[in-house]
Scaffold this active site. Structure first.
Site, PDB file in Angstrom:
ATOM      1  N   CYS A  35       0.794  -1.200   0.065  1.00  0.00           N
ATOM      2  CA  CYS A  35       0.138   0.334  -0.034  1.00  0.00           C
ATOM      3  C   CYS A  35       0.716   1.273  -0.092  1.00  0.00           C
ATOM      4  CB  CYS A  35      -1.030   0.121   1.332  1.00  0.00           C
ATOM      5  SG  CYS A  35      -0.155   0.303   2.746  1.00  0.00           S
ATOM      6  N   HIS A  36       0.178   2.333  -0.198  1.00  0.00           N
ATOM      7  CA  HIS A  36       0.859   3.767  -0.191  1.00  0.00           C
ATOM      8  C   HIS A  36       1.885   3.843   1.027  1.00  0.00           C
ATOM      9  CE1 HIS A  36       1.529   8.076   0.108  1.00  0.00           C
ATOM     10  NE2 HIS A  36       1.657   8.202  -1.289  1.00  0.00           N
TER      11      HIS A  36
END
Length: 185
Positions: free
Chosen positions: A98-99
């Site tokens: 994920c980011h």
């Protein structure tokens, strides 16, 4: 290509491993810690202490102070200014790609993702310790903990007559162990 279509691929340079000193093994150990408040997926292998700042929306990033622990549901590129000054990051959602995980790795900031309810359990203004040093599970402890960091120059490790190999039970740490002076796995 065969289909006659034009494909455009976006790629970014690798910025984490290439910036590390190849012959230096760094280890972090958290000792004398408070109660475990929450757990999730550890990103990185470091630890940090700091005051939590629960942020519900990226528009609130300006309220963060350097060294605070950013606590959010999840992040996107609008959150990068907060990630840059955070001592650690904890999110409700997300996984290893994920980011928050990607940017935290790039910045060298310990991060715990996928906790499910960090924004409910952790409170702004309260001190916590983020511990990513114990493998794939990241833990958040109440209060400040004792964090011990050691570095070993791998080139200074003496050669042995015996061939040394690793038993690798956790494939996710294979890359981090790849620089050790061993004969194999």
């Amino acid at each position: 290509g065969i289909s006659g279509d034009l494909f455009i691929v976006q790629a970014r340079p690798e910025t984490v491993r290439s910036a590390q000193q190849p012959n230096l093994l760094k280890q972090t150990q958290v000792t004398a810690h408070g109660e475990t408040v929450i757990e999730g997926n550890a990103i990185g292998s470091d630890a940090a202490c700091g005051v939590a700042r629960v942020i519900k929306d990226a528009s609130e990033i300006s309220t963060m102070k350097p060294g605070e622990i950013l606590v959010a549901d999840m992040t996107d590129p609008d959150w990068v200014p907060g990630l840059r000054i955070a001592s650690g990051v904890v999110t409700n959602r997300g996984g290893r790609t994920c980011h928050a995980a990607i940017v935290s790795r790039e910045l060298g900031v310990p991060c715990i993702v996928g906790t499910k309810d960090a924004t409910e359990k952790l409170k702004t203004g309260v001190r916590y310790t983020i511990d990513c040093s114990k493998g794939s599970t990241g833990l958040v402890y109440d209060g400040d903990s004792n964090i011990e960091r050691t570095s070993v120059d791998i080139d200074s490790v003496p050669k042995t007559e015996t061939e040394i190999k690793l038993i690798l039970g956790d494939p996710s740490i294979a890359l981090s162990l790849s620089g050790l002076p061993v004969a194999g796995v």
